[in-house]
Write an enzyme that holds these catalytic residues in place. Structure first.
Site, PDB file in Angstrom:
ATOM      1  N   TYR A  38       0.823  -1.222   0.000  1.00  0.00           N
ATOM      2  CA  TYR A  38       0.000   0.000   0.000  1.00  0.00           C
ATOM      3  C   TYR A  38       0.851   1.264   0.000  1.00  0.00           C
ATOM      4  O   TYR A  38       0.487   2.249  -0.631  1.00  0.00           O
ATOM      5  CB  TYR A  38      -0.963  -0.008   1.194  1.00  0.00           C
ATOM      6  CG  TYR A  38      -2.164  -0.882   0.932  1.00  0.00           C
ATOM      7  CD1 TYR A  38      -3.007  -0.592  -0.132  1.00  0.00           C
ATOM      8  CD2 TYR A  38      -2.437  -1.999   1.708  1.00  0.00           C
ATOM      9  CE1 TYR A  38      -4.097  -1.397  -0.409  1.00  0.00           C
ATOM     10  CE2 TYR A  38      -3.520  -2.807   1.442  1.00  0.00           C
ATOM     11  CZ  TYR A  38      -4.349  -2.508   0.383  1.00  0.00           C
ATOM     12  OH  TYR A  38      -5.417  -3.286   0.104  1.00  0.00           O
ATOM     13  N   GLU A  98       1.808 -31.934  11.312  1.00  0.00           N
ATOM     14  CA  GLU A  98       1.371 -31.234  10.085  1.00  0.00           C
ATOM     15  C   GLU A  98      -0.002 -30.611  10.231  1.00  0.00           C
ATOM     16  O   GLU A  98      -0.185 -29.433   9.958  1.00  0.00           O
ATOM     17  CB  GLU A  98       1.356 -32.204   8.886  1.00  0.00           C
ATOM     18  CG  GLU A  98       0.776 -31.554   7.629  1.00  0.00           C
ATOM     19  CD  GLU A  98       0.808 -32.449   6.407  1.00  0.00           C
ATOM     20  OE1 GLU A  98       1.536 -33.455   6.432  1.00  0.00           O
ATOM     21  OE2 GLU A  98       0.107 -32.129   5.429  1.00  0.00           O
ATOM     22  N   ASP A 147       1.855 -36.247   6.951  1.00  0.00           N
ATOM     23  CA  ASP A 147       1.218 -37.202   6.041  1.00  0.00           C
ATOM     24  C   ASP A 147       2.291 -37.956   5.270  1.00  0.00           C
ATOM     25  O   ASP A 147       3.379 -37.438   5.020  1.00  0.00           O
ATOM     26  CB  ASP A 147       0.317 -36.485   5.024  1.00  0.00           C
ATOM     27  CG  ASP A 147      -0.944 -35.948   5.670  1.00  0.00           C
ATOM     28  OD1 ASP A 147      -1.242 -36.352   6.804  1.00  0.00           O
ATOM     29  OD2 ASP A 147      -1.617 -35.112   5.017  1.00  0.00           O
TER      30      ASP A 147
END
Lengths: 362, 571
Positions: A94, A190, A242
């Site tokens: 910005y 995770e 995983d």
């Protein structure tokens, strides 16, 4: 790197640009090349390190816009450092709206420029005053974090066992924190779902550990936080993710040795002593886990890791694990243990794995 | 028929010199009449055929009773669409084209820079107009005026291989006849041959049965010009602007004839002047003999029979253009016919060999002085005069031959400027300096434009369409014999040689155009880059000023130095 030093370095670079212009030659800026092809793995140092390939940006007609934007962002960083101020990447975007033609149209453009500057000075962007938007992960378990009161600077003792069913959030900057613990290891998880289950059943008390939810690929702050605990409290770190190429190489590898994209700061943002608890391809067989077929992107990622990832290339066990996964053609999630029993993971899997820490993948 | 009228157009003005030729012309007329008669007879026979129930069949004698001569004027009256008088709008254009082309031919023949005035005034009734065409030409002898203006097929050039205008398919007398048919008014002619002589004023009608002039008025009047001819015809017509209008015809005429000054007034009183851009008259052309490459076997046999030459070698040498004695000998050797044999004794088989030998022998192109191309310089002058564009280019191809007729193709392009950026390019077609306004899609020139790969020349072009962009494409064919597709003489026939020549001319123009467009794009690109640099350099200076705490003067110096560095790297 101290703030004064950073400011001086910025000034030095600006001066070199000016000198070139005064000598009527084209000014250049050189950045480390940010890609996996420009990193090597040093097992002794324990993280991915830049090989030193540089990309040189010369001021030409084609680069004049980015060149101007980079310099203006550098100037902004210098102001931040000198004023001891901070700015999120979004805020930086910005602020650029004041720069007329040199403004950024989209935030990814300004992010890239900030990353470039970071590489240019080989510091992390937090040291330049740019802080990330991202949240850093959550902590539960036997850890006392000593922070400072934001008003008076009075020490604040935060006991991470006292959050009930909630958790302590890692702040975006962790350099000022101090730690105390009686835990024996750190378990980096995770998914928030698995983290919740372990917190709910006070697994940290049973196993005498610190639980950390990474929520996917760990943020810089999260990596730095784990690194400091690991270094300062001399605790081992185990990753529980995983069983798929994403969990292994995007999450675990980044946690352990850092990322290829920001290799210039990996030395701060890596946890070299982390080990891979699971889920391993062998676990899928041993625990008869339900699976999903590997997607094309998974296969591509796995093959790419075998071919290009210096970390994988260094560790034979990892190459074997990937090949095993590719041969099986399936993946499994850490929450798949629920097939046996909701708390199977607490009662059987984790204790059994922790009993055989030698088998953890490097 | 196409041929006849063309010839006529040219011949009228010159007629004074050659009253003798009249007989020849008459013979021509006769031949046409005979033809018509045959057609008529055939029609009769056809009508009779289905009437089988009818008890009485016609005998050859009955038929003979009905077979009679048809005047060419009667024939044209019935078939005026063949001559460009299909509808009132086209009739107006054809009338004016005929008049203007006659004027231009006459002026050029006499070496006078043409000043032609065309006025269209409202007629006595609503759908009638009075057309006046006035020139500063050599004038016409009093005795010739009635024949030229009120007798069809009065011409001299039918048999000659010579480049001439005369595209319109009908003489001014046909226009007069059309006026007479639609309004009943005679054609009015005023002509003056020199300052010291009086002007003659005629009002004429055609006796369509006899194809002979009928003089309504014959007087001597005072006409305050040094010389010239003025023709006035009142006819049923429709005046329109826009495409295929009189104005478009005049404008295009002005482009291909920059030596002409044209004045035009519409029925609404609007005036327009097409100024002269060059004082250079077209080069005089010569009549030529046929070129051997274009002669067909039948024609060759006929020529062998008719020739006055005694030997084959001298026949080849004297009756064709571009055959030297040496080349004639080579042809005879090739054909295995003795060069000394008598032409009239050449057998059919030998003629066939001769024909093949001719086509196997390399023979020079026909001489070019029978052609009068506009020339690159004058095409440019014409285009510049009428079209405001950024690029003008023109190409005059070397002469080439189709069917033994020499022809020459010229092409011109005007690009950019005030031309509309949207839409397809405009094609201007000319045959012997006369604009062709109708049947664009049937024309070989258009075909060539379409088949040229304009995309190679930095233009956009959809498949099978004209290129798009601010472009005018001009194609001119100059020839001793322009092969039109029909009697209406609006489109050139698709001879491969013609298509190829047009394509080569367009490609050359295209190469120049693409050079121009690419150069212009490069300049625009470079301008854009310059602006781009100037947009961002100040920011580099601002950033450096902030970081190094420089003052404003130092910042400005930096901007200047940076601009230098980048501009240098750009060039």
């Amino acid at each position: 790197m101290s703030k004064v030093k950073v400011a001086n370095q910025i000034k030095e670079t600006a001066n070199s640009v000016r000198n070139k212009i005064q000598r009527k030659s084209k000014p250049t800026l050189s950045f480390p090349l940010r890609s996996l092809s420009n990193v090597t793995y040093h097992p002794k140092k324990g993280f991915l390190e830049l090989k030193g390939k540089k990309k040189i940006r010369t001021l030409t007609v084609a680069t004049v816009k980015t060149f101007a934007q980079t310099l203006r962002m550098m100037s902004q960083a210098k102001t931040l450092v000198e004023d001891d101020e901070i700015m999120t990447k979004r805020e930086a975007y910005y602020v650029s709206k004041n720069w007329d033609d040199a403004r950024f149209d989209e935030q990814p453009e300004s992010d890239t420029v900030i990353d470039d500057i970071e590489g240019l000075f080989e510091v992390n962007r937090e040291q330049l005053g740019f802080i990330p938007e991202e949240k850093g992960g959550e902590i539960a378990g036997k850890l006392i974090v000593i922070d400072r009161d934001s008003d008076g600077g009075k020490p604040l003792r935060i006991d991470c066992t006292k959050f009930g069913s909630g958790a302590y959030s890692i702040p975006s900057s962790v350099e000022h924190l101090k730690f105390e613990t009686k835990a024996k290891f750190v378990l980096a998880i995770e998914t928030a779902g698995m983290f919740q289950r372990l917190v709910k059943h006070n697994y940290w008390r049973k196993a005498n550990c610190i639980l950390i939810s990474m929520g996917g690929v760990p943020t810089r702050a999260c990596r730095r936080f784990i690194r400091r605990i690991a270094d300062e409290l001399k605790l081992p770190v185990y990753a529980f993710v995983d069983c798929d190429p994403y969990g292994m190489f995007n999450i675990y590898r980044t946690l352990k040795v850092g990322s290829g994209n920001a290799a210039h700061i990996n030395r701060y943002f890596c946890v070299p002593n982390a080990r891979f608890l699971g889920v391993t391809p062998q676990d899928i067989v041993n625990y008869k886990l339900p699976t999903h077929p590997l997607k094309d992107v998974d296969i591509k990622r796995a093959k790419d890791a075998l071919k290009n990832d210096p970390f994988v290339q260094h560790y034979k066990p990892w190459q074997d694990a990937i090949k095993q996964l590719l041969d099986m053609g399936v993946r499994a999630e850490q929450q798949a243990f629920a097939v046996h029993n909701l708390n199977y993971v607490i009662e059987h899997y984790l204790p059994e794995k922790l009993a055989a820490r030698k088998t953890f993948l490097p | 028929m196409a041929k006849v009228t063309k010839t006529r157009a040219k011949s009228k003005k010159k007629a004074p010199k050659k009253a003798a030729k009249k007989t020849v012309k008459k013979k021509r007329c006769v031949s046409i009449k005979t033809k018509s008669k045959v057609i008529k007879a055939a029609t009769n026979a056809h009508e009779e055929a289905p009437g089988k129930e009818s008890p009485r069949h016609s005998t050859a004698e009955d038929m003979a009773l009905q077979q009679r001569e048809i005047s060419v004027a009667e024939f044209f009256t019935k078939n005026r669409h063949l001559l460009g008088f299909d509808n009132p709008r086209k009739a107006l254009l054809t009338t004016i084209k005929e008049g203007v082309d006659n004027s231009l031919d006459a002026c050029e023949e006499a070496g006078i820079l043409p000043d032609v005035k065309v006025f269209i005034a409202p007629g006595t009734e609503e759908d009638r107009f009075r057309v006046t065409i006035e020139d500063n030409g050599p004038g016409i002898l009093k005795t010739q005026i009635p024949m030229i203006f009120a007798k069809l097929l009065y011409g001299s050039k039918f048999h000659r291989l010579k480049m001439s205008r005369g595209q319109q398919g009908i003489g001014i007398s046909a226009a007069g006849m059309y006026g007479q048919l639609t309004t009943g008014k005679p054609i009015s002619i005023t002509s003056k041959t020199s300052q010291n002589k009086p002007a003659h004023h005629y009002e004429l009608e055609i006796d369509t049965k006899k194809n002979e002039p009928r003089i309504i008025l014959d007087e001597t009047i005072d006409w305050p010009v040094s010389r010239g001819t003025k023709v006035e015809i009142e006819l049923e017509a429709k005046f329109q602007k826009g495409r295929q209008s009189v104005q478009e015809y005049l404008e295009q005429t002005a482009i291909a004839n920059p030596h002409v000054s044209l004045e035009f007034a519409t029925p609404d009183g609007e005036k327009q002047v097409f100024k002269r851009a060059s004082k250079q008259l077209p080069v005089h052309t010569r009549e030529i003999k046929p070129h051997p490459y274009g002669v067909e076997l039948g024609v060759l046999i006929k020529m062998l029979h008719d020739t006055q030459a005694r030997t084959l070698q001298s026949f080849l040498h004297s009756d064709f253009s571009r055959i030297s004695s040496r080349v004639a000998r080579m042809i005879c050797e090739q054909a295995k016919v003795s060069e000394r044999s008598r032409p009239s004794r050449i057998a059919r088989q030998e003629a066939d060999n001769l024909y093949k030998a001719i086509n196997q022998t390399k023979i020079m192109n026909p001489q070019t002085d029978c052609l009068s191309p506009i020339g690159e310089e004058l095409i440019l002058a014409g285009l510049k005069k009428q079209i405001e564009a950024d690029l003008y280019t023109a190409v005059t191809r070397p002469p080439s031959v189709y069917r033994g007729n020499p022809f020459q193709i010229e092409a011109g392009l005007a690009y950019g400027g005030s031309l509309p950026v949207e839409g397809l390019a405009r094609v201007l077609r000319y045959a012997n300096r006369v604009p062709l306004l109708y049947q664009q899609s049937a024309c070989a020139m258009t075909r060539s434009v379409l088949n040229t790969a304009w995309r190679n020349y930095a233009l956009q072009q959809s498949a099978g369409a004209l290129p798009s962009g601010p472009l005018i494409i001009m194609v001119h064919m100059a020839s001793v014999w322009v092969p039109f597709t029909s009697e209406s003489k609006e489109a050139v026939a698709h001879y491969p040689e013609i298509i190829k020549e047009v394509r080569l001319a367009l490609q050359e123009c295209g190469r120049r155009l693409s050079l121009f467009i690419r150069r212009r794009r490069k300049a625009a690109e470079s301008e854009r880059k310059k602006a781009y640099i100037e947009q961002y350099i100040p920011h580099i200076a601002i950033a450096l000023r902030e970081m190094l705490e420089l003052n404003e003067r130092q910042e400005h110096t930096m901007v200047r130095q940076l601009t230098d560095v980048l501009q240098r790297s750009r060039s």
